[in-house]
Design an enzyme around this catalytic site. Structure first.
Site, PDB file in Angstrom:
ATOM      1  N   THR A 105      11.591  17.439 -14.526  1.00  0.00           N
ATOM      2  CA  THR A 105      10.192  17.239 -14.898  1.00  0.00           C
ATOM      3  C   THR A 105       9.347  18.344 -14.268  1.00  0.00           C
ATOM      4  O   THR A 105       9.542  18.690 -13.103  1.00  0.00           O
ATOM      5  CB  THR A 105       9.731  15.845 -14.404  1.00  0.00           C
ATOM      6  OG1 THR A 105      10.640  14.875 -14.925  1.00  0.00           O
ATOM      7  CG2 THR A 105       8.326  15.524 -14.876  1.00  0.00           C
ATOM      8  N   GLU A 177      25.077  15.350 -24.517  1.00  0.00           N
ATOM      9  CA  GLU A 177      26.165  14.622 -23.863  1.00  0.00           C
ATOM     10  C   GLU A 177      25.681  13.229 -23.462  1.00  0.00           C
ATOM     11  O   GLU A 177      24.622  13.094 -22.889  1.00  0.00           O
ATOM     12  CB  GLU A 177      26.613  15.416 -22.628  1.00  0.00           C
ATOM     13  CG  GLU A 177      27.808  14.830 -21.924  1.00  0.00           C
ATOM     14  CD  GLU A 177      28.902  14.456 -22.895  1.00  0.00           C
ATOM     15  OE1 GLU A 177      29.466  15.354 -23.530  1.00  0.00           O
ATOM     16  OE2 GLU A 177      29.188  13.253 -23.039  1.00  0.00           O
ATOM     17  N   LYS A 232      19.145  11.739 -28.108  1.00  0.00           N
ATOM     18  CA  LYS A 232      19.564  11.665 -26.704  1.00  0.00           C
ATOM     19  C   LYS A 232      18.457  11.051 -25.843  1.00  0.00           C
ATOM     20  O   LYS A 232      18.696  10.162 -25.024  1.00  0.00           O
ATOM     21  CB  LYS A 232      19.948  13.063 -26.206  1.00  0.00           C
ATOM     22  CG  LYS A 232      20.295  13.139 -24.736  1.00  0.00           C
ATOM     23  CD  LYS A 232      21.528  12.331 -24.380  1.00  0.00           C
ATOM     24  CE  LYS A 232      21.589  11.938 -22.934  1.00  0.00           C
ATOM     25  NZ  LYS A 232      22.207  12.847 -22.047  1.00  0.00           N
ATOM     26  N   LEU A 233      17.229  11.516 -26.061  1.00  0.00           N
ATOM     27  CA  LEU A 233      16.103  10.955 -25.304  1.00  0.00           C
ATOM     28  C   LEU A 233      15.965   9.458 -25.578  1.00  0.00           C
ATOM     29  O   LEU A 233      15.731   8.660 -24.674  1.00  0.00           O
ATOM     30  CB  LEU A 233      14.779  11.620 -25.733  1.00  0.00           C
ATOM     31  CG  LEU A 233      14.400  12.990 -25.213  1.00  0.00           C
ATOM     32  CD1 LEU A 233      12.975  13.330 -25.630  1.00  0.00           C
ATOM     33  CD2 LEU A 233      14.489  13.018 -23.695  1.00  0.00           C
ATOM     34  N   ARG A 272      23.398 -10.117 -31.247  1.00  0.00           N
ATOM     35  CA  ARG A 272      22.327  -9.175 -31.597  1.00  0.00           C
ATOM     36  C   ARG A 272      21.755  -8.521 -30.345  1.00  0.00           C
ATOM     37  O   ARG A 272      21.284  -7.402 -30.373  1.00  0.00           O
ATOM     38  CB  ARG A 272      21.203  -9.903 -32.357  1.00  0.00           C
ATOM     39  CG  ARG A 272      21.633 -10.407 -33.706  1.00  0.00           C
ATOM     40  CD  ARG A 272      20.604 -11.352 -34.259  1.00  0.00           C
ATOM     41  NE  ARG A 272      20.341 -12.465 -33.331  1.00  0.00           N
ATOM     42  CZ  ARG A 272      19.375 -13.360 -33.496  1.00  0.00           C
ATOM     43  NH1 ARG A 272      18.562 -13.280 -34.536  1.00  0.00           N
ATOM     44  NH2 ARG A 272      19.215 -14.342 -32.638  1.00  0.00           N
ATOM     45  N   CYS A 288      18.539  11.177 -15.240  1.00  0.00           N
ATOM     46  CA  CYS A 288      18.096  11.223 -16.639  1.00  0.00           C
ATOM     47  C   CYS A 288      16.983  10.249 -17.025  1.00  0.00           C
ATOM     48  O   CYS A 288      16.018  10.648 -17.670  1.00  0.00           O
ATOM     49  CB  CYS A 288      19.293  10.981 -17.549  1.00  0.00           C
ATOM     50  SG  CYS A 288      20.397  12.391 -17.566  1.00  0.00           S
TER      51      CYS A 288
HETATM   52  C1  UDX Z   1      22.718   7.569 -18.233  1.00  0.00           C
HETATM   53  C2  UDX Z   1      23.228   7.176 -19.628  1.00  0.00           C
HETATM   54  O1  UDX Z   1      23.966   5.960 -19.523  1.00  0.00           O
HETATM   55  C3  UDX Z   1      24.113   8.281 -20.201  1.00  0.00           C
HETATM   56  O2  UDX Z   1      24.492   7.956 -21.531  1.00  0.00           O
HETATM   57  C4  UDX Z   1      23.332   9.581 -20.190  1.00  0.00           C
HETATM   58  O3  UDX Z   1      24.150  10.637 -20.664  1.00  0.00           O
HETATM   59  C5  UDX Z   1      22.832   9.905 -18.797  1.00  0.00           C
HETATM   60  O4  UDX Z   1      22.042   8.815 -18.293  1.00  0.00           O
HETATM   61  P1  UDX Z   1      23.738   7.553 -15.790  1.00  0.00           P
HETATM   62  O5  UDX Z   1      22.339   7.777 -15.339  1.00  0.00           O
HETATM   63  O6  UDX Z   1      24.805   8.442 -15.261  1.00  0.00           O
HETATM   64  O7  UDX Z   1      23.835   7.659 -17.376  1.00  0.00           O
HETATM   65  O8  UDX Z   1      24.186   6.058 -15.403  1.00  0.00           O
HETATM   66  P2  UDX Z   1      23.944   4.616 -16.062  1.00  0.00           P
HETATM   67  O9  UDX Z   1      25.215   3.886 -15.992  1.00  0.00           O
HETATM   68  O10 UDX Z   1      23.291   4.694 -17.362  1.00  0.00           O
HETATM   69  O11 UDX Z   1      22.968   3.930 -15.009  1.00  0.00           O
HETATM   70  C6  UDX Z   1      21.639   4.379 -14.820  1.00  0.00           C
HETATM   71  C7  UDX Z   1      20.941   3.494 -13.818  1.00  0.00           C
HETATM   72  O12 UDX Z   1      20.688   2.202 -14.371  1.00  0.00           O
HETATM   73  C8  UDX Z   1      21.726   3.254 -12.524  1.00  0.00           C
HETATM   74  O13 UDX Z   1      20.850   3.330 -11.432  1.00  0.00           O
HETATM   75  C9  UDX Z   1      22.264   1.856 -12.694  1.00  0.00           C
HETATM   76  O14 UDX Z   1      22.511   1.207 -11.483  1.00  0.00           O
HETATM   77  C10 UDX Z   1      21.144   1.211 -13.472  1.00  0.00           C
HETATM   78  N1  UDX Z   1      21.587   0.036 -14.235  1.00  0.00           N
HETATM   79  C11 UDX Z   1      22.468   0.166 -15.239  1.00  0.00           C
HETATM   80  C12 UDX Z   1      21.053  -1.214 -13.919  1.00  0.00           C
HETATM   81  O15 UDX Z   1      20.229  -1.333 -13.016  1.00  0.00           O
HETATM   82  N2  UDX Z   1      21.469  -2.289 -14.651  1.00  0.00           N
HETATM   83  C13 UDX Z   1      22.367  -2.200 -15.656  1.00  0.00           C
HETATM   84  O16 UDX Z   1      22.691  -3.226 -16.280  1.00  0.00           O
HETATM   85  C14 UDX Z   1      22.884  -0.927 -15.961  1.00  0.00           C
HETATM   86  C1  UDX Z   2      21.440  18.419 -16.209  1.00  0.00           C
HETATM   87  C2  UDX Z   2      20.218  17.657 -16.718  1.00  0.00           C
HETATM   88  O1  UDX Z   2      19.762  16.809 -15.686  1.00  0.00           O
HETATM   89  C3  UDX Z   2      20.514  16.871 -17.931  1.00  0.00           C
HETATM   90  O2  UDX Z   2      19.337  16.424 -18.513  1.00  0.00           O
HETATM   91  C4  UDX Z   2      21.149  17.702 -18.919  1.00  0.00           C
HETATM   92  O3  UDX Z   2      21.576  16.897 -19.974  1.00  0.00           O
HETATM   93  C5  UDX Z   2      22.292  18.523 -18.374  1.00  0.00           C
HETATM   94  O4  UDX Z   2      21.933  19.199 -17.206  1.00  0.00           O
HETATM   95  P1  UDX Z   2      23.335  17.739 -14.599  1.00  0.00           P
HETATM   96  O5  UDX Z   2      24.577  18.420 -15.036  1.00  0.00           O
HETATM   97  O6  UDX Z   2      23.436  16.377 -14.025  1.00  0.00           O
HETATM   98  O7  UDX Z   2      22.384  17.500 -15.815  1.00  0.00           O
HETATM   99  O8  UDX Z   2      22.498  18.727 -13.650  1.00  0.00           O
HETATM  100  P2  UDX Z   2      23.022  19.503 -12.382  1.00  0.00           P
HETATM  101  O9  UDX Z   2      24.146  18.759 -11.764  1.00  0.00           O
HETATM  102  O10 UDX Z   2      21.820  19.838 -11.594  1.00  0.00           O
HETATM  103  O11 UDX Z   2      23.648  20.832 -13.006  1.00  0.00           O
HETATM  104  C6  UDX Z   2      22.924  21.873 -13.543  1.00  0.00           C
HETATM  105  C7  UDX Z   2      23.535  23.168 -13.009  1.00  0.00           C
HETATM  106  O12 UDX Z   2      22.962  24.280 -13.686  1.00  0.00           O
HETATM  107  C8  UDX Z   2      23.306  23.405 -11.521  1.00  0.00           C
HETATM  108  O13 UDX Z   2      24.558  23.545 -10.861  1.00  0.00           O
HETATM  109  C9  UDX Z   2      22.504  24.701 -11.461  1.00  0.00           C
HETATM  110  O14 UDX Z   2      22.831  25.522 -10.349  1.00  0.00           O
HETATM  111  C10 UDX Z   2      22.907  25.347 -12.774  1.00  0.00           C
HETATM  112  N1  UDX Z   2      21.958  26.362 -13.260  1.00  0.00           N
HETATM  113  C11 UDX Z   2      20.651  26.064 -13.410  1.00  0.00           C
HETATM  114  C12 UDX Z   2      22.440  27.625 -13.589  1.00  0.00           C
HETATM  115  O15 UDX Z   2      23.611  27.914 -13.444  1.00  0.00           O
HETATM  116  N2  UDX Z   2      21.558  28.549 -14.092  1.00  0.00           N
HETATM  117  C13 UDX Z   2      20.252  28.281 -14.245  1.00  0.00           C
HETATM  118  O16 UDX Z   2      19.505  29.143 -14.699  1.00  0.00           O
HETATM  119  C14 UDX Z   2      19.777  27.002 -13.897  1.00  0.00           C
END
Ligand code: UDX
Ligand code: UDX
Length: 476
Positions: A105, A177, A232-233, A272, A288
């Protein structure tokens, strides 16, 4: 989005590159390399220490923890999977480039606090424009605002800063993804669906060909570019909305005598509604959900859809409220002060099976308690001391400036339960389900409390041990 079809027809994908070796790029490329031994897959990152960690001989030093990841890395690293900081070389030789850099953000400028900062996407596109040769397919993997592909395309088309002067062409497609951390390998191996958005049929087919090595065709959905980016969003917004919905009801259960777990079972049995993503919790964390909803709110406002923006913003308000509510409950149970209370925090990762702490509810709740003077002892099976220091902005053993609060890393739960006034369970690690509560209860200072925000211990079991028990979503 087709820029030129020149060279494309005869193009065979042999080398792929991924910019950004993080939580998304790392596991995704590892699984592609596993299923596509004919491809050379190179992950590049600007962070040298991260690349060194991916290359470390001791696989327990990989930069991220994911069940099953080590094995995939072990099978393929050095064969057809490579980790490098040589971004130039990887781009030069790649036929297909995935962009998987972070899109946090924005903290200042237009849209600050809501819009996604696309500076890393932009700089990655500039690097592709500079170093690529011939025809290159660019795949957006990062979660991005709608129409980001347009920005990438514009940079690729208009870049004058090219190392190679011969004609180069690009296709930009989107393939977000959906993996969740903690289950990344499983999600990549067996996804519910894979999205490919774009208009350039050849580029789409070439990417589809990669996925088809292990994913059945009916799971590969083809959409236009903007639908792919937006989906995705929206998937993340819907998932987060379910968590906020159930957490809002957890508060209602606590005051009415209803039990959230019974309510979840009752509503989740309705096909549902479905039973998934209905676990009450201290709030959602992770890189995310918050970022993507803020971005969705920004998009709605940008298009003058104020009501839609306000609707989605509530999901975030409820999430913050849940965290604050839990801190307040804990302080109330100690008659309004936790000053000098010894509190053991179980879990610092934002969910189990990951070492990721981004937006973890444990951060805010720990900070609240520290500000109220508590002495915290923090345990997590996969999160180390340095990471906790970074998130709390407070070194272990140091005293918080506002109060006398401080914290200690608690690697042994039984040892650190001695003279503890309260235990707060914040992450649902399986390990916590197997703890010997009798032994722990004997160590604790009376009157002692367990605050269970993840439904880890059973109220009936704990009642035997003379410990007060509070659980999210039940009357306590
Ligand atoms: C999420 C989406 O699931 C995934 O598809 C996307 O690509 C990235 O964002 P992630 O953030 O890795 O994945 O984990 P997720 O399992 O979705 O959990 C997100 C948060 O929600 C966690 O803090 C988890 O503890 C919380 N959660 C999840 C709850 O509090 N209750 C639930 O029933 C499920
Ligand atoms: C991130 C975003 O949070 C997610 O929304 C998106 O879908 C995929 O990228 P994530 O892989 O979890 O997800 O982020 P992070 O683990 O921070 O990895 C991003 C990597 O990109 C970092 O290792 C950073 O060093 C690298 N990076 C960033 C580059 O190599 N070049 C750049 O210019 C900026």
């Amino acid at each position: 989005m087709l820029i030129s079809k020149k060279n494309l027809i005869n193009l065979r994908i042999r080398k792929i590159c991924c910019i950004g070796a993080g939580y998304v790029g790392g596991p995704t490329m590892a699984v592609i390399s596993d299923h596509c031994p004919h491809l050379k897959v190179t992950l590049v990152d600007k962070d040298k220490s991260k690349i060194d960690a991916w290359n470390s001989i001791d696989l327990s030093n990989l930069p991220i923890y994911e069940p099953g990841l080590r094995e995939v890395i072990q099978r393929n690293r050095g064969k057809n999977l490579f980790f490098s900081i040589n971004i130039k070389k990887a781009i030069e030789e790649a036929d297909m480039i995935f962009i998987s850099v972070n899109t946090p953000t924005k903290i200042n400028g237009l849209g600050a606090g809501y819009a996604s900062d696309l500076k890393w996407i932009e700089s990655s596109a500039r690097q592709v424009a500079q170093y690529s040769q011939g025809h290159t397919i660019v795949v957006e993997k990062s979660t991005v605002p709608v129409r980001t592909a347009e920005l990438i395309q514009e940079i690729l088309l208009n870049s004058e800063n090219s190392t190679y002067k011969d004609k180069k062409t690009f296709s930009v497609i989107s393939s977000p993804e959906f993996l969740a951390e903690g289950t990344a390998i499983k999600d990549l191996e067996n996804p519910d669906r894979v999205l490919i958005g774009g208009t350039d049929q050849e580029a789409i087919d070439l990417l589809k060909d990669i996925y088809l090595r292990w994913i059945s065709e009916d799971k590969i959905l083809l959409t236009n570019l903007w639908s792919s980016e937006l989906s995705k969003l929206i998937a993340n917004a819907f998932l987060a909305q379910r968590v906020s919905s159930i957490n809002s009801i957890s508060a209602l259960c606590e005051v009415t005598g209803a039990d959230i777990h019974e309510v979840v079972k009752a509503i989740g049995s309705d096909q549902r509604i479905g039973s998934k993503f209905l676990s009450p919790s201290p709030g959602f964390g992770g890189s995310c959900f918050k970022k993507d909803i803020l971005n969705l709110v920004y998009l709605c406002r940008f298009y003058n859809l104020e009501e839609a923006a306000n609707y989605w913003e509530q999901v975030l308000f409820i999430n913050d409220w849940q965290k604050e509510r839990i801190s307040s409950r804990i302080i109330e149970k100690f008659y309004g002060t936790v000053s000098n209370k010894n509190i053991l925090i179980l879990g610092f990762a934002f969910k189990s099976n990951t070492n990721d702490t981004r937006e973890s509810p444990s951060i805010g709740i720990s900070k609240d308690l520290l500000e109220n003077g508590a002495r915290l002892f923090i345990n997590d099976p996969k999160v180390g001391k340095k990471q906790i220091e970074k998130e709390l902005e407070l070194k272990e053993g140091e005293i918080n400036q506002i109060s006398t609060g401080g914290w200690t890393y608690a690697d042994d739960i039984y040892h650190f339960s001695k003279n503890i006034d309260a235990i707060i369970i914040l992450t649902e690690w399986d390990f916590y389900k197997q703890l010997n509560w009798e032994k722990i209860s004997l160590n604790m200072r009376k009157p002692s409390w367990i605050f269970d925000t993840r439904n880890i211990v059973s109220k009936i079991d704990i009642s035997k041990f003379n410990i007060n028990y509070w659980q999210v979503g039940t009357t306590n």
